[in-house]
Design a protein around this motif. Structure first.
Motif, short mmCIF file in Angstrom:
data_model
loop_
_atom_site.label_atom_id
_atom_site.label_comp_id
_atom_site.label_asym_id
_atom_site.label_seq_id
_atom_site.Cartn_x
_atom_site.Cartn_y
_atom_site.Cartn_z
N VAL A 52 -31.98 79.36 122.15
CA VAL A 52 -31.78 77.93 121.99
C VAL A 52 -32.74 77.25 122.94
O VAL A 52 -32.69 77.45 124.14
CB VAL A 52 -30.34 77.52 122.36
CG1 VAL A 52 -30.16 76.04 122.17
CG2 VAL A 52 -29.36 78.28 121.51
N GLY A 53 -33.64 76.47 122.42
CA GLY A 53 -34.58 75.80 123.31
C GLY A 53 -34.60 74.33 123.01
O GLY A 53 -34.52 73.92 121.87
N VAL A 92 -20.40 69.30 115.42
CA VAL A 92 -20.83 69.29 116.82
C VAL A 92 -21.26 70.72 117.12
O VAL A 92 -20.46 71.59 117.42
CB VAL A 92 -19.71 68.84 117.77
CG1 VAL A 92 -20.21 68.83 119.21
CG2 VAL A 92 -19.22 67.45 117.39
N GLY A 93 -22.57 70.91 116.99
CA GLY A 93 -23.13 72.26 117.04
C GLY A 93 -22.78 73.04 118.27
O GLY A 93 -22.45 74.23 118.21
N LYS A 94 -22.79 72.37 119.41
CA LYS A 94 -22.62 73.18 120.62
C LYS A 94 -21.17 73.59 120.84
O LYS A 94 -20.92 74.49 121.63
CB LYS A 94 -23.20 72.46 121.84
CG LYS A 94 -22.54 71.18 122.21
CD LYS A 94 -23.15 70.71 123.52
CE LYS A 94 -22.51 69.44 123.98
NZ LYS A 94 -23.13 68.94 125.20
N THR A 130 -30.20 75.97 115.95
CA THR A 130 -29.92 77.24 116.59
C THR A 130 -28.49 77.31 117.10
O THR A 130 -27.85 78.34 117.01
CB THR A 130 -30.93 77.48 117.71
OG1 THR A 130 -32.24 77.34 117.16
CG2 THR A 130 -30.79 78.85 118.31
N THR A 132 -38.02 77.73 118.66
CA THR A 132 -37.68 78.72 117.65
C THR A 132 -38.86 78.84 116.70
O THR A 132 -38.95 78.10 115.75
CB THR A 132 -36.45 78.26 116.85
OG1 THR A 132 -35.51 77.74 117.76
CG2 THR A 132 -35.86 79.38 116.07
N TYR A 186 -22.68 64.80 116.19
CA TYR A 186 -21.77 63.74 115.78
C TYR A 186 -21.05 63.16 117.00
O TYR A 186 -20.71 61.99 117.03
CB TYR A 186 -20.77 64.28 114.76
CG TYR A 186 -20.08 63.18 113.99
CD1 TYR A 186 -20.80 62.41 113.07
CD2 TYR A 186 -18.74 62.88 114.20
CE1 TYR A 186 -20.19 61.39 112.38
CE2 TYR A 186 -18.12 61.86 113.50
CZ TYR A 186 -18.84 61.11 112.60
OH TYR A 186 -18.25 60.09 111.91
N ASP A 187 -20.85 64.00 118.01
CA ASP A 187 -20.22 63.51 119.24
C ASP A 187 -21.06 62.42 119.89
O ASP A 187 -20.54 61.43 120.38
CB ASP A 187 -19.99 64.67 120.22
CG ASP A 187 -21.27 65.44 120.53
OD1 ASP A 187 -22.14 65.51 119.63
OD2 ASP A 187 -21.40 65.96 121.64
N GLY A 235 -30.25 70.93 116.57
CA GLY A 235 -29.09 71.78 116.84
C GLY A 235 -28.95 72.94 115.86
O GLY A 235 -27.87 73.54 115.78
N ARG A 277 -29.67 66.85 127.68
CA ARG A 277 -28.35 67.34 127.29
C ARG A 277 -27.99 68.47 128.23
O ARG A 277 -28.80 69.36 128.47
CB ARG A 277 -28.38 67.89 125.86
CG ARG A 277 -28.74 66.84 124.85
CD ARG A 277 -28.52 67.33 123.43
NE ARG A 277 -28.68 66.21 122.50
CZ ARG A 277 -29.74 66.02 121.75
NH1 ARG A 277 -30.75 66.86 121.78
NH2 ARG A 277 -29.81 64.98 120.95
#
Ligand code: GDP
Ligand code: MG
Length: 841
Positions: free
Chosen positions: A155-156, A270-272, A142, A162, A243-244, A140, A621
């Motif tokens: 984001v891949g 939670v990156g996204k 990116t 990357t 973390y989610d 996560g 995801r």
């Protein structure tokens, strides 16, 4: 395992039936494969499960340490397993050595103060913090980078998409952060370009703070890289990302305790969704402020290894290593591990012979005492350290998310896998062309209106011609295909971000293997359908140089989106009822050429062994709308920028070459002739119909004569003898010539060359259909069109691709080789189509 003969039978991992579990005894083999697989958690005593076979029975998906990885059958043979846990026990005595006081895996006396490699750093007054993001692929990085900096980064969800580091800046609490998103790596060993790159960035660019992004859903493996970073003694903050997913799984992780064990701050994120990022930045500032007082823990490698490290440290303490930007202890560990890069540096020291002799002795000693080679010994020790820490802090592991399991049984199914994959590709192309055709028509209409408006508003002269024919005609002919590109990238982005791309590599591996490549090569190849330039850069994920080189050579045969406008133009003009079929055929032919080329190169130019197929299969995801949109937007913008600059310039140059020399005398002659006809009509010698017919004849001769005498006509005529056997006239030859800058220019050139009657506002398609030789036979016969389309598919990748090839292969020689190979091949194919075809029609 001779040492344990008797009760147990050692098996090979490849023999494990789907659904069965076993314990790893050891990994045989050597080099990159072995190192990688050890780092990914295939260590003694680890439980492994055979999850699924690819549709072609190879490779196989295994579950280990809460994540999934695919291995080829031939590689799984190298892993010895036992069905009994005891046989593979983590070498009891060794583990105890590792964790002397089982309560506290980090030895108390192991902390020491930071060594200042930075010299006297005077960066504080500026309040600029240089931050590098380091972590496993798909952890996560990116996502966090994008949300933190607002920058648009790819984001891949495929390991290592990357490949280039990307920078962004942001302000927080009065500090200016410069963030660098580094490529994902599993470790910092010297086996892949990424690993070397990340290591170099850390050691040479010297970021003030490192954000180590760790995926909470594969903690154990992700922390492996963390242990290496700890050895490097760099100021660090851990982002406990995903973390989610951890919370969702019902487990708990006492990260605060773990944080104090490794004396490194840990911030759940939670990156996204961007949760936890402000706290993360706070911690970065904190670490930055107290950098000098920071205490670093030292990973304890157990009695045997520690003794060897201490001996090496004593051996080397007086050598020049003190000036290097890495801790002495780190150098010693890497030497004992047999790290090629560090060995290379040490070899430059005057006393290197003595050092290597000592090192070899220590390695032999380690191997004798621990009954395993020192490379595995260190890997085991690191995992031992992690296991010790997690034992206290992480509650029971649960099953892999069911969603992923369910989707995988379907998309990797024996019979359903391939049809689903190709169905997906088919939908992708249908959507690109069918859906794309609506906005395309609107743009076409607007461009035409604009051209007519300018034509009416401006006075006659070269400037008007330049604007209408050169600029609007040239660039307008390309902008019209933007919708296609946007839709295509929407699909590619979804595929990458969802995790399906890695499955494509998984199910494609056996096929790719046939042509001497790796399932991993499939991803760059697929990306090649979008644009060859990022595709060539994406080959960096392929470890073996030979496989990487072959993949780079065949990427240009993957028909990029720049070639699409040419296909669409011709296919919809000449074969409208077979459009999808013809397009699919072109793409398929490119793939065929690529396959033959790859197989041929593998047998001749690059005979070296292939890469191991060790690839993580990240859980599925759902990509966020935002990340897909950013991806799509980035690509479209790039496409437009590409058009705006080089293509506009190329259009103008080509227009110039076609417009000049301007023979005023001849122009005046034609004007006089036209005036005469008009006056003949006035004096009723001819009627209006006859007048118009003669006038358009004069106009046509004027254009033809002018074009033939222009510079471009002369160049075209020059190469015409070479192109004649393919059935190409000089205009086709010139268009192809100008397409070397970028393939979409083929169209803009045709737009300029096939102007025909310049007052006639027919579309280019109509003009092409109407194009005739002086004897009245059509220029574009089916054979010529097929040959031409294949030529466009195969020949000279555009300038940008050649430059990318040169950069990645580090050699002009290979780039030029690719140019000649592809152009020669294109000529041969078009020649064969035209000559053989003519025997039948
Ligand atoms: P990178 O390879 O380390 O750069 O990882 P990416 O940023 O490309 O993320 C990989 C995938 O994980 C993407 O589909 C993201 O949307 C997703 N992702 C990132 N952070 C989180 C997170 O905290 N929770 C969940 N559930 N997904 C995330
Ligand atoms: Mg990334």
């Amino acid at each position: 395992m001779q040492a344990k003969q008797g009760a147990s039978i050692s098996m090979r991992l490849s023999e494990l039936q789907t659904g069965q579990r076993a314990y790893i005894i050891k990994v045989n083999g050597s080099g990159a494969f072995r190192k990688r697989i050890l780092e990914m958690g295939f260590i003694r005593g680890q439980e492994v499960k055979s999850v699924l076979n690819a549709p072609l029975k190879d490779p196989i998906k295994y579950g280990i340490m809460e994540y999934e990885v695919s291995l080829r059958r031939s590689e799984a043979v190298m892993v010895e397993i036992s069905m009994l846990e005891n046989d593979a026990s983590k070498n009891g005595s060794f583990m105890e050595e590792l964790l002397p006081s089982n309560e506290n895996p980090v030895n108390g006396n192991g902390t020491d103060h930071i060594r200042h490699f930075h010299g006297d750093s005077t960066h504080h007054p500026e309040k600029t913090i240089k931050v590098a993001m380091v972590g496993n692929p798909n952890s996560g990085k990116t996502s966090i980078f994008n949300l933190a900096s607002g920058a648009h980064e790819r984001v891949g969800n495929y390991s290592g998409v990357t490949v280039n580091s990307k920078e962004g800046t942001l302000k927080h609490n009065g500090y200016l952060f410069t963030l660098v998103d580094l490529p994902g790596t599993y470790s910092l060993s010297a086996y892949t370009p990424e690993e070397l790159f990340v290591r170099k960035q850390i050691l040479e660019e010297q970021p003030d703070v490192i954000i180590n992004v760790v995926s909470a859903s594969a903690l154990e493996r992700n922390l492996y890289l963390t242990t290496e970073l700890i050895d490097l003694k760099v100021p660090m903050v851990i982002a406990l990302n995903m973390y989610d997913e951890l919370e969702h799984s019902g487990r708990t992780f006492d990260y605060e305790t773990f944080s104090s064990l490794i004396n490194t701050p840990i911030v759940p994120t939670v990156g996204k969704r961007g949760e936890g990022i402000p706290q993360l930045l706070e911690e970065v500032i904190d670490i930055y402020k107290k950098e000098k007082e920071n205490e670093y823990v030292q990973i304890q490698y157990g009695r045997v290894l520690e003794k060897s490290i201490a001996i090496m440290e004593r051996e080397m303490q007086n050598s020049a290593i003190a000036q290097w930007r890495m801790p002495l202890r780190y150098v010693c560990i890497k030497l004992l591990e047999g790290d090629k890069e560090v060995e290379k540096r040490v070899r430059k020291l005057p006393d290197h012979e003595q050092i290597f002799a000592r090192r070899d002795k220590e390695r032999a000693y380690i191997e004798k005492l621990l009954r395993e080679d020192s490379e595995s010994a260190f890997t085991n020790a690191r995992y031992g350290f992690i296991a010790g820490g997690l034992k206290e802090t992480l509650t029971e592991k649960t099953q892999f998310p069911d969603k992923t399991k369910l989707i995988d049984t379907i998309v990797s199914h024996k019979y359903l896998g391939f049809p689903l994959f190709f169905l997906f590709l088919w939908i992708m192309f249908e959507a690109t062309f069918r859906l794309g055709s609506y906005p395309m028509e609107w743009i076409e209409w607007s461009v035409e209106k604009l051209g007519n408006f300018v034509r009416g508003a401006m006075a006659d002269g070269p400037l008007k011609d330049l604007i209408v024919d050169g600029i609007i005609g040239g660039v307008g002919g390309v902008i019209v295909f933007l919708p296609n590109i946007v839709i295509l990238y929407l699909f590619i982005a979804f595929m990458e971000d969802s995790g399906y791309m890695a499955r494509a590599a998984f199910i494609m591996d056996k096929v790719m293997h046939r042509i001497g490549l790796h399932g991993k090569s499939f991803i760059p190849l697929i990306m090649g359908f979008g644009c060859n330039v990022p595709a060539i850069m994406a080959t960096r994920t392929i470890e073996s140089r030979s496989s990487r080189m072959i993949t780079m050579f065949i990427v240009p045969f993957m028909s990029c989106s720049a070639r699409l406008p040419v296909y669409i133009l011709f296919v919809s003009a000449f074969f409208p009822s077979y459009a999808s079929f013809a397009l699919l055929g072109l793409y398929a032919f490119g793939i065929l050429i690529a396959a033959i080329t790859a197989a041929m190169f593998r047998k001749t130019l690059f005979k070296e062994d292939e890469t191991p197929f060790v690839m993580e299969l990240p859980p599925y995801r759902m990509p966020t709308l935002k990340s897909v949109f950013i991806h799509m937007w980035d690509r479209s913008r790039q496409y437009l920028q590409k058009m705006g600059g080089p293509i506009l310039i190329a259009s103008i140059i080509i227009w110039f070459l076609g417009y000049f020399p301007h023979n005023e005398g001849r122009e005046a002659d034609f004007d006089r002739q036209a005036a005469q006809i008009v006056s003949q009509h006035h004096s009723n010698e001819i009627n209006a119909e006859e007048r118009d017919e003669i006038l358009s004849g004069i106009e046509y001769s004027r254009n033809m004569e002018h074009q033939e005498n222009s510079y471009i006509g002369k160049i075209g005529k020059l190469i015409e003898p070479v192109m004649r056997p393919l059935g190409f006239d000089w205009k086709i030859s010139v268009s192809l010539l100008s397409g070397m800058a970028a393939k979409e220019i083929v169209i803009s050139t045709m737009g300029v060359l096939y102007t025909g009657d310049s007052e006639n506002q027919q579309s280019l398609q109509e003009r092409l259909k109407a194009e005739k030789y002086s004897d009245g036979s059509p220029v574009f016969t089916p054979l010529v069109i097929i040959g031409f389309l294949l030529f466009v598919l195969i020949y000279f990748p555009c300038i940008a691709t050649v430059v990318a090839l040169k950069e990645e292969a580090h050699s002009w020689k290979w780039a030029l080789f690719s140019v000649f190979y592809s152009t020669g091949l294109a000529w041969l194919v078009a020649f064969a189509v035209f000559q053989i075809g003519n025997l039948f029609v």
